[in-house]
Design a protein around this motif. Structure first.
Motif, mmCIF file in Angstrom:
data_model
loop_
_atom_site.group_PDB
_atom_site.id
_atom_site.type_symbol
_atom_site.label_atom_id
_atom_site.label_comp_id
_atom_site.label_asym_id
_atom_site.label_seq_id
_atom_site.Cartn_x
_atom_site.Cartn_y
_atom_site.Cartn_z
ATOM 1 N N ARG A 1 42.483 31.071 41.128
ATOM 2 C CA ARG A 1 41.994 32.023 40.104
ATOM 3 C C ARG A 1 40.497 32.044 40.717
ATOM 4 O O ARG A 1 39.763 32.879 40.706
ATOM 5 N N ARG B 1 39.577 31.734 43.860
ATOM 6 C CA ARG B 1 39.167 32.508 44.860
ATOM 7 C C ARG B 1 39.276 33.921 44.441
ATOM 8 O O ARG B 1 38.614 35.109 45.023
ATOM 9 N N LEU B 2 40.198 34.403 43.582
ATOM 10 C CA LEU B 2 40.563 35.777 43.201
ATOM 11 C C LEU B 2 39.107 36.241 42.494
ATOM 12 O O LEU B 2 38.675 37.221 42.361
ATOM 13 N N ARG B 3 38.556 35.160 41.489
ATOM 14 C CA ARG B 3 37.413 35.510 40.830
ATOM 15 C C ARG B 3 36.314 35.856 41.461
ATOM 16 O O ARG B 3 35.531 36.803 41.437
ATOM 17 N N ALA C 1 36.449 37.225 44.678
ATOM 18 C CA ALA C 1 36.907 38.664 45.225
ATOM 19 C C ALA C 1 36.431 39.563 44.233
ATOM 20 O O ALA C 1 35.973 40.821 44.486
ATOM 21 N N TYR C 2 37.025 39.401 43.226
ATOM 22 C CA TYR C 2 36.954 40.531 41.826
ATOM 23 C C TYR C 2 35.617 40.677 41.729
ATOM 24 O O TYR C 2 35.125 42.035 41.631
ATOM 25 N N LEU C 3 34.828 39.763 41.527
ATOM 26 C CA LEU C 3 33.364 39.718 41.244
ATOM 27 C C LEU C 3 32.526 40.677 42.283
ATOM 28 O O LEU C 3 31.956 41.366 42.046
ATOM 29 N N GLU C 4 32.893 40.144 43.256
ATOM 30 C CA GLU C 4 32.024 40.827 44.533
ATOM 31 C C GLU C 4 32.642 42.287 44.553
ATOM 32 O O GLU C 4 31.768 43.077 45.246
ATOM 33 N N ALA C 5 33.780 42.710 44.313
ATOM 34 C CA ALA C 5 34.394 43.880 44.594
ATOM 35 C C ALA C 5 34.187 44.794 43.367
ATOM 36 O O ALA C 5 33.888 46.179 43.630
ATOM 37 N N GLY C 6 34.003 44.172 42.146
ATOM 38 C CA GLY C 6 33.820 45.152 41.045
ATOM 39 C C GLY C 6 35.100 45.678 40.461
ATOM 40 O O GLY C 6 35.926 45.635 41.163
ATOM 41 N N PRO C 7 34.841 46.072 39.191
ATOM 42 C CA PRO C 7 36.055 46.266 38.150
ATOM 43 C C PRO C 7 36.651 47.506 38.769
ATOM 44 O O PRO C 7 37.955 47.394 38.877
ATOM 45 N N ALA D 1 37.001 48.543 42.000
ATOM 46 C CA ALA D 1 37.828 48.117 42.996
ATOM 47 C C ALA D 1 39.286 47.162 42.322
ATOM 48 O O ALA D 1 40.341 47.481 43.133
ATOM 49 N N VAL D 2 38.985 46.228 41.352
ATOM 50 C CA VAL D 2 39.969 45.449 40.991
ATOM 51 C C VAL D 2 41.075 46.300 40.156
ATOM 52 O O VAL D 2 42.282 45.991 40.797
ATOM 53 N N PHE E 1 43.065 47.582 43.254
ATOM 54 C CA PHE E 1 43.894 46.470 43.910
ATOM 55 C C PHE E 1 45.032 46.449 43.113
ATOM 56 O O PHE E 1 46.265 46.222 43.533
#
Lengths: 177, 177
Positions: free
Chosen positions: B137, B139-141, B143-149, B151-152, B155
């Motif tokens: 979680r 790692r995913l968090r 990546a999610y945070l950096e990429a933004g909602p 992008a998520v 994804f």
DNA sequence: ATTTCTAAGTCAACAAGGCTGACATAAAAT
DNA sequence: ATTTTATGTCAGCCTTGTTGACTTAGAAAT
């Protein structure tokens, strides 16, 4: 067998006027857990198609990965392939030996460094590689098409940021960014 | 082969009445191949963290998957777990037997059907599960945070569409997105 | 009530594909 | 001349997947 997932409402709570809870809903543990499972199922199905083709020929996923990179990294050496796959020399050697014996892969002595073995596919090897990756590209193509370019950009963005530093440099092939 | 694999600006372009080639740049074989590799590397790193923790305890990825689903699917039966994992009874049994012997998993006789064994984690099991999934979680968090909602969302959308029909019904447990 | 089907568990044998350790050879580097 | 590197190989071990056969208990069907 239902339920018990949504009992995990967003935690953030109001903390001043800066960040609002609903702005981070995509970061809840529940959302993250869903992402974990999504990856598991998607990856499983994603490797399922080529696995079936490989099984017919007596090969496994390891063979697929090897010929994939040999196909798409011209001039690749044995050490380079080991790095890409993240396996040991002994482990790679077993599949490489088979692929060479079966005439799918050939080696050439390196020009600059004659200790190196430059790997490349034979015609047969290229054909197998094509049939394997076609199934995966087809699956991805359908998903991309249905999801649209914006979603694809997000997909790639998140995957990229999931990778370790080291791996990021390996992605995209030869003359990539 | 000279394009960015990361920032991958979508091609909205104004469309006439027909579809132009440049609108589908995200569907080229090269783009698809990059996606295939991205999945490979991201998934590899993604499973790397828990693998290390598991190895310390003498477990493998199979144990992780089992306790993950036992944790998040209350009331799960053995047959249900077999379906989720897509493995054989014998294969699962080996792992399950260990987890039960080590006191991470317990079974209860099914109420409606007393042949069934309802699986659940013990305190110890829950602790291991938490420490494993926390790494993923996290790692995913990031990546999610950096990429933004946005992008998520993309994804998740693409991953979802990559799955086989059958798998889609299993995802997310209960009321999913 | 008897038969049949199903859920779970187990034994055995096998294969793929990881791993470590030890060693060998040729070529490059020092 | 010596050391380091790239490759290859042997041997053995582990995890995790597979098939096939068979058992037991309980549910379902006849």
């Amino acid at each position: 067998m239902q339920q018990a997932n949504r009992m995990n409402p967003p935690r953030p709570k109001a903390q001043g006027a800066t960040i609002r809870a609903d702005q981070r809903l995509f970061l809840t543990d529940e959302q993250l857990r869903a992402g974990v499972e999504l990856l598991f199922f998607a990856y499983r199905d994603f490797t399922g198609d080529p696995d079936r083709i490989l099984a017919e020929r007596g090969y496994g996923r390891a063979h697929h990965r090897a010929i994939h990179f040999i196909r798409h990294r011209p001039g690749l050496t044995v050490a380079g392939l080991i790095d890409l796959l993240g396996v040991t020399k002994q482990s790679l050697n077993r599949v490489l030996r088979q692929l060479i014996a079966d005439g799918l892969v050939e080696q050439a002595v390196g020009e600059a460094d004659r200790r190196q073995r430059i790997l490349h596919l034979t015609q047969t090897g290229r054909e197998l590689e094509a049939s394997l990756s076609e199934t995966q590209r087809e699956r991805l193509r359908r998903a991309y098409l249905e999801a649209g370019p914006e979603a694809v950009a997000g997909f790639r963005e998140v995957l990229h940021r999931m990778m370790d530093e080291g791996a990021r440099r390996l992605v995209g092939g030869a003359g990539r960014t």
